[in-house]
Design a protein around this motif. Structure first.
Motif: not given
Length: 135
Positions: A45-64
């Motif tokens: 579950a911790g691995e998925y949380v970290v991976l999800g946070a990376v994807f959210v950050f990458a998506l926010a960065w691409l949109l910004k």
């Protein structure tokens, strides 16, 4: 005889084996099996949380991170000591890059210390010229 039936050694052995087996089962269950299952779950579950946070950050960065519309023309505006626009003959006031205009402004400030200079440009979404630097 009755005494022998009540205190039959076979009963004690089976009871002792049952208690030892059950206690061993409970010790393994609560000492190894359940903690290992819970720890494995939280590790995954911790691995998925970290991976999800990376994807959210990458998506926010691409949109910004959209391309900036940099001005194609910069102007240097001269102000006198009273804050009014003025003109000094022989000064270059139109530039294509920010760095060159800023370099000329610094040189103008050294040459004409009683004047102030503003680096301005017309942005597409603005009615008024935007001041980038002022010295």
């Amino acid at each position: 005889m009755i005494f022998q039936k009540i205190f039959d050694w076979k009963t004690y052995i089976f009871t002792a084996l049952a208690v030892i087996s059950f206690s061993n089962f409970m010790a393994v269950l609560f000492g190894q099996t359940i903690p290992n299952v819970v720890l494995d779950f939280f590790k995954v579950a911790g691995e998925y949380v970290v991976l999800g946070a990376v994807f959210v950050f990458a998506l926010a960065w691409l949109l910004k991170a959209k391309p900036h519309n940099r001005p194609k023309q910069y102007s240097v505006v001269v102000f006198d000591v009273y804050g009014k626009k003025s003109q000094i003959d022989g000064l270059r006031t139109e530039f294509k890059t920010h760095d060159v205009a800023w370099s000329f402004m610094k040189q103008y400030k050294k040459s004409y210390p009683l004047y102030n200079f503003a680096l301005v440009s017309d942005l597409p979404k603005s009615d008024k010229p935007t001041i980038f630097r002022y010295i």
